[in-house]
Write a protein that holds these residues in place. Structure first.
Motif, PDB file in Angstrom:
ATOM      1  N   GLN A  73     -29.989 -48.376 133.702  1.00 60.59           N
ATOM      2  CA  GLN A  73     -30.895 -49.379 133.153  1.00 60.59           C
ATOM      3  C   GLN A  73     -31.984 -48.737 132.294  1.00 60.59           C
ATOM      4  OE1 GLN A  73     -30.303 -52.611 133.262  1.00 60.59           O
ATOM      5  NE2 GLN A  73     -28.475 -52.207 134.496  1.00 60.59           N
ATOM      6  N   TYR A  74     -32.426 -47.539 132.673  1.00 60.91           N
ATOM      7  CA  TYR A  74     -33.439 -46.847 131.861  1.00 60.91           C
ATOM      8  C   TYR A  74     -32.856 -46.478 130.501  1.00 60.91           C
ATOM      9  CZ  TYR A  74     -37.017 -43.559 130.361  1.00 60.91           C
ATOM     10  OH  TYR A  74     -38.009 -42.928 129.646  1.00 60.91           O
ATOM     11  N   ARG A  75     -31.628 -45.968 130.504  1.00 60.15           N
ATOM     12  CA  ARG A  75     -31.009 -45.606 129.233  1.00 60.15           C
ATOM     13  C   ARG A  75     -30.792 -46.847 128.377  1.00 60.15           C
ATOM     14  NH1 ARG A  75     -25.319 -42.309 128.177  1.00 60.15           N
ATOM     15  NH2 ARG A  75     -25.590 -42.104 125.917  1.00 60.15           N
ATOM     16  N   ARG A  76     -30.461 -47.945 129.038  1.00 57.96           N
ATOM     17  CA  ARG A  76     -30.266 -49.199 128.307  1.00 57.96           C
ATOM     18  C   ARG A  76     -31.561 -49.638 127.628  1.00 57.96           C
ATOM     19  NH1 ARG A  76     -28.455 -54.677 131.519  1.00 57.96           N
ATOM     20  NH2 ARG A  76     -28.286 -56.107 129.739  1.00 57.96           N
ATOM     21  N   ALA A  77     -32.691 -49.467 128.338  1.00 54.34           N
ATOM     22  CA  ALA A  77     -33.974 -49.943 127.822  1.00 54.34           C
ATOM     23  C   ALA A  77     -34.636 -48.950 126.866  1.00 54.34           C
ATOM     24  CB  ALA A  77     -34.917 -50.240 128.991  1.00 54.34           C
ATOM     25  N   HIS A  78     -34.420 -47.647 127.109  1.00 53.12           N
ATOM     26  CA  HIS A  78     -35.178 -46.643 126.368  1.00 53.12           C
ATOM     27  C   HIS A  78     -34.312 -45.610 125.652  1.00 53.12           C
ATOM     28  CE1 HIS A  78     -38.763 -48.156 128.415  1.00 53.12           C
ATOM     29  NE2 HIS A  78     -38.118 -48.027 129.573  1.00 53.12           N
ATOM     30  N   GLY A  79     -33.014 -45.828 125.610  1.00 56.22           N
ATOM     31  CA  GLY A  79     -32.124 -44.803 125.075  1.00 56.22           C
ATOM     32  C   GLY A  79     -32.032 -44.723 123.568  1.00 56.22           C
ATOM     33  N   GLY A  80     -32.672 -45.614 122.873  1.00 54.12           N
ATOM     34  CA  GLY A  80     -32.628 -45.539 121.415  1.00 54.12           C
ATOM     35  C   GLY A  80     -31.745 -46.585 120.769  1.00 54.12           C
ATOM     36  N   GLY A  81     -31.052 -47.386 121.599  1.00 55.21           N
ATOM     37  CA  GLY A  81     -30.252 -48.479 121.061  1.00 55.21           C
ATOM     38  C   GLY A  81     -29.230 -48.013 120.051  1.00 55.21           C
ATOM     39  N   SER A  82     -29.152 -48.721 118.938  1.00 55.28           N
ATOM     40  CA  SER A  82     -28.151 -48.404 117.921  1.00 55.28           C
ATOM     41  C   SER A  82     -28.413 -47.085 117.222  1.00 55.28           C
ATOM     42  CB  SER A  82     -28.087 -49.539 116.888  1.00 55.28           C
ATOM     43  OG  SER A  82     -29.354 -49.736 116.277  1.00 55.28           O
ATOM     44  N   LYS A  83     -29.578 -46.464 117.516  1.00 55.68           N
ATOM     45  CA  LYS A  83     -29.885 -45.151 116.930  1.00 55.68           C
ATOM     46  C   LYS A  83     -29.371 -44.005 117.801  1.00 55.68           C
ATOM     47  CE  LYS A  83     -33.990 -46.751 114.418  1.00 55.68           C
ATOM     48  NZ  LYS A  83     -35.444 -46.571 114.216  1.00 55.68           N
ATOM     49  N   GLU A  84     -28.854 -44.322 118.995  1.00 56.11           N
ATOM     50  CA  GLU A  84     -28.281 -43.271 119.845  1.00 56.11           C
ATOM     51  C   GLU A  84     -27.139 -42.588 119.103  1.00 56.11           C
ATOM     52  OE1 GLU A  84     -27.443 -42.920 123.795  1.00 56.11           O
ATOM     53  OE2 GLU A  84     -28.619 -44.609 124.518  1.00 56.11           O
ATOM     54  N   PRO A  85     -26.958 -41.274 119.286  1.00 53.33           N
ATOM     55  CA  PRO A  85     -25.871 -40.569 118.602  1.00 53.33           C
ATOM     56  C   PRO A  85     -24.507 -41.225 118.810  1.00 53.33           C
ATOM     57  CG  PRO A  85     -27.366 -38.983 119.575  1.00 53.33           C
ATOM     58  CD  PRO A  85     -27.831 -40.338 120.032  1.00 53.33           C
ATOM     59  N   ILE A  86     -24.207 -41.669 120.045  1.00 51.90           N
ATOM     60  CA  ILE A  86     -22.899 -42.266 120.298  1.00 51.90           C
ATOM     61  C   ILE A  86     -22.746 -43.576 119.525  1.00 51.90           C
ATOM     62  CG2 ILE A  86     -23.687 -43.435 122.412  1.00 51.90           C
ATOM     63  CD1 ILE A  86     -20.888 -43.163 123.509  1.00 51.90           C
ATOM     64  N   ALA A  87     -23.833 -44.351 119.427  1.00 50.49           N
ATOM     65  CA  ALA A  87     -23.767 -45.620 118.706  1.00 50.49           C
ATOM     66  C   ALA A  87     -23.574 -45.388 117.210  1.00 50.49           C
ATOM     67  CB  ALA A  87     -25.040 -46.428 118.959  1.00 50.49           C
ATOM     68  N   LYS A  88     -24.284 -44.389 116.679  1.00 50.22           N
ATOM     69  CA  LYS A  88     -24.127 -44.079 115.258  1.00 50.22           C
ATOM     70  C   LYS A  88     -22.727 -43.550 114.976  1.00 50.22           C
ATOM     71  CE  LYS A  88     -27.816 -41.424 114.775  1.00 50.22           C
ATOM     72  NZ  LYS A  88     -28.863 -40.612 114.088  1.00 50.22           N
ATOM     73  N   ALA A  89     -22.224 -42.723 115.880  1.00 53.21           N
ATOM     74  CA  ALA A  89     -20.890 -42.153 115.678  1.00 53.21           C
ATOM     75  C   ALA A  89     -19.814 -43.231 115.693  1.00 53.21           C
ATOM     76  CB  ALA A  89     -20.601 -41.104 116.749  1.00 53.21           C
ATOM     77  N   ILE A  90     -19.954 -44.203 116.589  1.00 50.80           N
ATOM     78  CA  ILE A  90     -18.931 -45.242 116.731  1.00 50.80           C
ATOM     79  C   ILE A  90     -19.072 -46.313 115.654  1.00 50.80           C
ATOM     80  CG2 ILE A  90     -19.918 -47.052 118.205  1.00 50.80           C
ATOM     81  CD1 ILE A  90     -16.748 -45.133 119.130  1.00 50.80           C
ATOM     82  N   GLY A  91     -20.219 -46.297 114.940  1.00 54.32           N
ATOM     83  CA  GLY A  91     -20.433 -47.276 113.877  1.00 54.32           C
ATOM     84  C   GLY A  91     -20.971 -48.598 114.369  1.00 54.32           C
TER      85      GLY A  91
END
Length: 254
Positions: A73-91
């Protein structure tokens, strides 16, 4: 890899509704339920959760899938959202949900990040033990957050074989995070990862995942690797996005 991992449950005790739900998941995965066993790796029902334990380690707290944990839940709230490396990598972009096959879900943590950002994630897992742990995690998530749980699908299958049965371009992205052998002397290998390595062994057929993934991905395949690891299947990616400990090799399908 262990021949079998039993579920330890006292058959003399009538299970509660939650315990019965866990037992049903385990039996659907083909796992044996027994009152006792001398197996080193064992599954137990603890606080209505399915937990994988290492019986040789008295300090082991076990491994479970918990999408409701404080860490998730912490990562969900504070992980950077769509700016997280995995999110950027997956598009993945906010407000533009995409379909993703996670062919190596592990404990589902990366899949959770993607689903929390709106992706529809299909997790494909061949290990009956890991499949049961994931199914139990989704069961508990659905009780608390049914809308989020609805973004997940879980398939019990060999990932390469599953992808070979899917039509070309049937999913927008495929995510791969195959098990990479850690150096034995490293103090950084977490206990739960050591338990997973004892359970699953190395992903000896990991290279076969890349071509299978590229055949069904409409837009891209993303491979998570330790920074020092070679390219999967000795295939250079289109680009890479790096984080502190890992990099995400991105293979763009043109």
């Amino acid at each position: 890899m262990p021949d079998s991992v039993p579920v330890i449950f006292d058959n003399q005790t009538a299970p509660s509704a939650a315990q019965q739900a866990v037992l049903d998941i385990a039996q659907q995965a083909g796992l044996a339920v027994t009152a006792e066993s001398d197996a080193i790796l064992q599954l137990h029902i603890v606080d209505d959760c399915l937990v994988l334990n290492d019986a040789s380690d008295a300090k082991s707290q076990g491994v479970k899938v918990d999408f409701l944990s404080g860490q998730s839940q912490y990562r969900r709230a504070h992980g950077g959202g769509s700016k997280e490396p995995i999110a950027k990598a997956i598009g993945l972009k906010q407000g533009h949900p995409i379909s993703v096959v996670d062919a190596t879900p592990g404990l589902g943590r990366d899949a959770f990040v993607l689903a929390a950002l709106g992706a529809q994630v299909t997790m494909v897992e061949r290990s009956p033990v890991v499949y049961a742990l994931l199914a139990d995690g989704l069961r508990r998530l659905a009780m608390q957050e049914p809308e989020l749980a609805s973004r997940f699908s879980l398939v019990h299958a060999n990932s390469a074989e599953y992808m070979q049965t899917q039509p070309a371009g049937s999913v927008e992205a495929v995510y791969l995070d195959p098990m990479f052998p850690h150096k034995k002397k490293s103090a950084l290998v977490k206990k739960e990862m050591r338990v997973f390595q004892a359970l699953l062994g190395p992903d000896a057929d990991a290279d076969a995942l890349l071509p299978a993934a590229q055949a069904i991905a409409l837009k891209r395949v993303v491979v998570k690797r330790p920074n020092s690891a070679p390219f999967l299947a000795q295939t250079k990616p289109s680009m890479a996005i790096s984080s502190k400990k890992h990099r995400f090799d991105v293979y763009i399908n043109v």
